[in-house]
Design an enzyme around this catalytic site. Structure first.
Site, PDB file in Angstrom:
ATOM      1  N   THR A  15     -17.919   7.532   2.813  1.00  0.00           N
ATOM      2  CA  THR A  15     -16.793   7.367   1.962  1.00  0.00           C
ATOM      3  C   THR A  15     -15.477   7.153   2.705  1.00  0.00           C
ATOM      4  O   THR A  15     -15.259   7.558   3.686  1.00  0.00           O
ATOM      5  CB  THR A  15     -16.695   8.583   0.868  1.00  0.00           C
ATOM      6  OG1 THR A  15     -16.596   9.694   1.705  1.00  0.00           O
ATOM      7  CG2 THR A  15     -17.988   8.840   0.128  1.00  0.00           C
ATOM      8  N   ASP A  16     -14.389   6.551   1.758  1.00  0.00           N
ATOM      9  CA  ASP A  16     -13.092   6.496   2.577  1.00  0.00           C
ATOM     10  C   ASP A  16     -12.275   7.584   1.917  1.00  0.00           C
ATOM     11  O   ASP A  16     -12.652   8.563   1.376  1.00  0.00           O
ATOM     12  CB  ASP A  16     -12.631   5.154   2.097  1.00  0.00           C
ATOM     13  CG  ASP A  16     -12.505   5.015   0.530  1.00  0.00           C
ATOM     14  OD1 ASP A  16     -12.432   5.930  -0.358  1.00  0.00           O
ATOM     15  OD2 ASP A  16     -12.362   4.007  -0.072  1.00  0.00           O
ATOM     16  N   ALA A  17     -10.936   7.716   2.070  1.00  0.00           N
ATOM     17  CA  ALA A  17     -10.103   8.811   1.598  1.00  0.00           C
ATOM     18  C   ALA A  17     -10.070   9.007   0.202  1.00  0.00           C
ATOM     19  O   ALA A  17      -9.753  10.064  -0.080  1.00  0.00           O
ATOM     20  CB  ALA A  17      -8.690   8.221   2.345  1.00  0.00           C
ATOM     21  N   SER A  18     -10.641   8.001  -0.688  1.00  0.00           N
ATOM     22  CA  SER A  18     -10.247   8.037  -2.277  1.00  0.00           C
ATOM     23  C   SER A  18     -11.777   8.769  -2.424  1.00  0.00           C
ATOM     24  O   SER A  18     -12.216   8.986  -3.895  1.00  0.00           O
ATOM     25  CB  SER A  18     -10.160   6.916  -2.739  1.00  0.00           C
ATOM     26  OG  SER A  18     -11.095   5.791  -2.623  1.00  0.00           O
TER      27      SER A  18
END
Length: 128
Positions: A15-18
């Site tokens: 996953t990314d930061a969001s």
């Protein structure tokens, strides 16, 4: 028509930061599913490289991102061979939520077969 399905679980590293799966990971999962499709047909890429002197390379890719995948989601990648030519394969691949028809992403992928010494296109063996 689905030729093959391969399960995927979304981990924190995907996953990314969001909290949504980073877009490049979809390509990684599609690649792994094609590798497992090939293995299910009795072939593995390392043996083909060593014994036959061939490798597969991406020659074209079109992908659509339709819905986000998130941490801990259970997913499935579908692999469907659309076309087999002398030195290339064309696949349709889809990423779905496991146990449902919810489509998250789909792609058309063209894979070329190349000679490992020259990286020029070459004929591939039958994959059936």
């Amino acid at each position: 028509m689905t030729d093959f399905r391969w399960p995927v679980r979304v981990y924190w590293e995907d996953t990314d930061a969001s909290g949504v799966v980073y877009h490049a990971n979809y390509l990684r999962w599609f690649e792994r599913a094609r590798t497992e499709w090939l293995r299910a047909k009795g072939h593995d890429q390392e043996s083909m490289r060593i014994q036959l002197g061939i490798a597969f390379t991406i020659a074209g890719l079109e992908i659509r991102y339709l819905r986000p995948a998130r941490l801990d989601d259970a997913l499935e990648v579908e692999v469907c061979l659309l076309e087999s030519r002398r030195a290339s394969l064309r696949f349709r691949q889809r990423l779905l939520r496991a146990g449902s028809d919810e489509l998250l992403s789909d792609a058309t992928v063209r894979v070329g077969c190349v000679d490992t010494r020259t990286f020029r296109p070459c004929a591939m063996p039958s994959l059936e």
